[in-house]
Design a protein around this motif. Structure first.
Motif, PDB file in Angstrom:
ATOM      1  N   ASN A  93       0.866  -1.177   0.000  1.00 20.79           N
ATOM      2  CA  ASN A  93       0.000   0.000   0.000  1.00 20.79           C
ATOM      3  C   ASN A  93       0.905   1.230   0.000  1.00 20.79           C
ATOM      4  N   CYS A 116       0.696   4.316   2.103  1.00 18.73           N
ATOM      5  CA  CYS A 116       1.063   4.179   3.515  1.00 18.73           C
ATOM      6  C   CYS A 116       2.557   3.943   3.712  1.00 18.73           C
ATOM      7  N   CYS A 134      -3.209   7.919   4.267  1.00 14.71           N
ATOM      8  CA  CYS A 134      -3.100   6.504   4.611  1.00 14.71           C
ATOM      9  C   CYS A 134      -4.246   6.134   5.541  1.00 14.71           C
ATOM     10  N   THR A 135      -4.949   5.056   5.219  1.00 20.36           N
ATOM     11  CA  THR A 135      -6.092   4.632   6.035  1.00 20.36           C
ATOM     12  C   THR A 135      -5.760   3.461   6.954  1.00 20.36           C
ATOM     13  N   GLU A 136      -4.534   2.960   6.889  1.00 21.30           N
ATOM     14  CA  GLU A 136      -4.120   1.901   7.797  1.00 21.30           C
ATOM     15  C   GLU A 136      -3.732   2.504   9.149  1.00 21.30           C
ATOM     16  N   VAL A 137      -3.767   1.687  10.187  1.00 23.37           N
ATOM     17  CA  VAL A 137      -3.435   2.158  11.533  1.00 23.37           C
ATOM     18  C   VAL A 137      -2.006   1.754  11.872  1.00 23.37           C
ATOM     19  N   LYS A 197       1.364   0.925  14.082  1.00 25.21           N
ATOM     20  CA  LYS A 197       1.557   0.137  15.302  1.00 25.21           C
ATOM     21  C   LYS A 197       1.743   1.034  16.523  1.00 25.21           C
TER      22      LYS A 197
END
Length: 241
Positions: free
Chosen positions: A74, A77, A122-125, A127
């Motif tokens: 992705n 991200c 970016c739509t991911e979270v 860590k």
């Protein structure tokens, strides 16, 4: 905001920060905040399971970013993933400066195809919650950029303070003055100097602060909050830079 300077790196050359040799690439690069890219690379290479080649790739459009993304698929991200791993490594080493650099890097503006065009969110979270709280700066000529970038800087200051760093360092993540929306070169009011170790946005006095020191102090005192999420778009999907 797109930068057009080219930096050829031959297969036999390693990066200044000690990364593995970069093979056969010649791409536009965002080097204006170079000291933070260098510091982030140093932390990243302590443990780099995704084999991300260099933090600069996270600041490029997707077509160019793919060449150095390692196993990150992705590409919207990649900047976050790079910052996240560098932060993890610096935290494990007890390196406050390294954590601070990774936070600043996460907040730096990413290249897009023209002046005034926002980069994709970016739509991911992430860590690390400190990285997850942040977004990248947006082109200063884009709609609502002044308020959006100010919110990002204030949140960055809070996150830097939370790890024991100097919250005023957040001002270094700022970007340039707004470019002309009719500028067909896409360059805007930028710089891109490969051999400027500090970063040309600093040495050429091109950085426009998003907030005052008093506003950062007030934000730290107030605590809480999150950076305003930049509007999603498709600026980087096919951007070669």
């Amino acid at each position: 905001m797109k930068l057009f300077a080219l930096l050829p790196l031959l297969a036999s050359m390693a990066t200044e920060s000690g990364a593995s040799p970069i093979t056969k690439r010649e791409v536009p690069q965002e080097l204006s905040h170079k000291k933070y890219l260098t510091a982030t690379q140093q932390s990243l290479q302590l443990n780099n399971p995704d084999k991300i080649q260099d933090p600069v790739f996270g600041l490029l459009g997707n077509a160019a970013a793919a060449a150095g993304a390692g196993s990150i698929t992705n590409l919207d991200c990649l900047q976050q993933a790079t910052a996240d791993q560098a932060f993890t490594n610096a935290k494990a080493a007890g390196d406050v400066d390294g954590m601070t650099a990774a936070l600043v890097y996460r907040s730096i503006e990413r290249n897009t195809g023209k002046v005034g065009l926002k980069s994709v969110t970016c739509t991911e979270v992430a860590k690390n919650p400190e990285i997850a709280a942040l977004k990248q700066h947006q082109d200063p000529a884009s709609d609502g950029a002044a308020a959006e970038n100010k919110a990002i800087t204030l949140e960055l200051a809070r996150q830097i303070a939370s790890v024991g760093g100097d919250p005023l360092t957040a001002l270094d993540a700022g970007t340039f003055s707004p470019g002309d929306l009719n500028d067909n070169t896409g360059k805007g009011n930028t710089c891109d100097v490969a051999d400027d170790a500090e970063g040309c946005i600093f040495t050429q006095n091109l950085l426009v602060p998003d907030a005052t020191e008093a506003e950062i102090t007030a934000a730290i005192s107030a605590g809480g909050g999150a950076a305003a999420a930049p509007a999603a778009g498709n600026a980087n999907a096919n951007d070669a830079a």
